[in-house]
Design a protein around this motif. Sequence first.
Motif, short mmCIF file in Angstrom:
data_model
loop_
_atom_site.label_atom_id
_atom_site.label_comp_id
_atom_site.label_asym_id
_atom_site.label_seq_id
_atom_site.Cartn_x
_atom_site.Cartn_y
_atom_site.Cartn_z
N ARG A 210 25.62 -7.88 -67.80
CA ARG A 210 27.05 -7.89 -67.43
C ARG A 210 27.24 -8.34 -65.99
NH1 ARG A 210 31.03 -4.86 -67.63
NH2 ARG A 210 30.15 -3.28 -66.24
N LEU A 211 26.43 -7.81 -65.10
CA LEU A 211 26.58 -8.16 -63.69
C LEU A 211 26.16 -9.60 -63.43
CD1 LEU A 211 25.32 -4.88 -61.98
CD2 LEU A 211 27.67 -5.69 -62.18
N ASP A 213 26.31 -12.05 -65.58
CA ASP A 213 27.37 -12.87 -66.16
C ASP A 213 28.56 -12.98 -65.21
OD1 ASP A 213 28.84 -14.12 -68.57
OD2 ASP A 213 30.11 -12.43 -68.06
N GLN A 214 28.98 -11.86 -64.66
CA GLN A 214 30.11 -11.86 -63.72
C GLN A 214 29.79 -12.71 -62.49
OE1 GLN A 214 30.88 -7.74 -62.88
NE2 GLN A 214 31.50 -7.28 -64.99
N ARG A 215 28.56 -12.56 -61.99
CA ARG A 215 28.19 -13.25 -60.75
C ARG A 215 28.07 -14.75 -60.96
NH1 ARG A 215 25.17 -10.48 -55.93
NH2 ARG A 215 26.91 -9.15 -56.51
N ARG A 217 29.55 -16.63 -63.24
CA ARG A 217 30.87 -17.21 -63.48
C ARG A 217 31.66 -17.34 -62.18
NH1 ARG A 217 32.55 -17.19 -68.90
NH2 ARG A 217 31.08 -16.16 -70.32
N ALA A 218 31.62 -16.31 -61.36
CA ALA A 218 32.33 -16.35 -60.08
C ALA A 218 31.72 -17.41 -59.17
CB ALA A 218 32.28 -14.99 -59.41
#
Length: 231
Positions: A210-211, A213-215, A217-218
């Motif tokens: 999850r982390l 993926d978030q990183r 994408r950002a």
Amino acid sequence: MKVSRPARWPADADEAIAVQDRLRPLVDPINPGPPEFRTVAGLDSAYAETGEVATAVVVLDTATAELVDSSVAYGTVDFPYIPGLLAFRELPTTVDALEKLSTTPDLLICDGHGLAHPRLFGLACHLGVLTGLPTIGVAKNVWGEHTEPAAERGATADVTIDGRVVGRVLRTRTGVKPVFVSVGHRIDLDTACAQVLTLTPNYRQPETTRLADQRCRAALREHLAGRSATA
């Protein structure tokens, strides 16, 4: 951290399949001893329609779930989209990102497959062989045959290819779609599933995934925005 980077990456499907066939015998699906995973890394990549990619690696302390290290690498995808060879789209920037880490994690968790792969050599296997680290594949879909596990958290069912168990369907949240866990390298399937359950206290996917993926994408959004601003 150090990674055994190849001299060059495959240019086409035939070369990529030859690499998988050559490296597959190096996969060790056995846990070499009592696991002591003090740190665990998650890896994921985000893609733009232009072919640009950002890959993020996040390393968490397994006892506290605190972030202890992270990195991002950028690149352009040259390898075509071919089922069973998706690792070759991610490997170049994934290796770049791993090499940027200041620490070496005890365990890698990939958003993809390990042995649950048509040639028994998915992204998790490939990264395990290149790094020498215990590696797990946790995917949202699956190759192979399986039945649906029971609805409660922790329920499992085997995934098989030609009668061989290559992974497990694992329910990480009661009443929520399961994930598909397979061994990548230097870990057994029971330990792999136990680690994934430990890393999914609140969500379907491991916190590492999850982390990451978030990183990624950002990072890709910021990268594209910065390029547009200077164009």
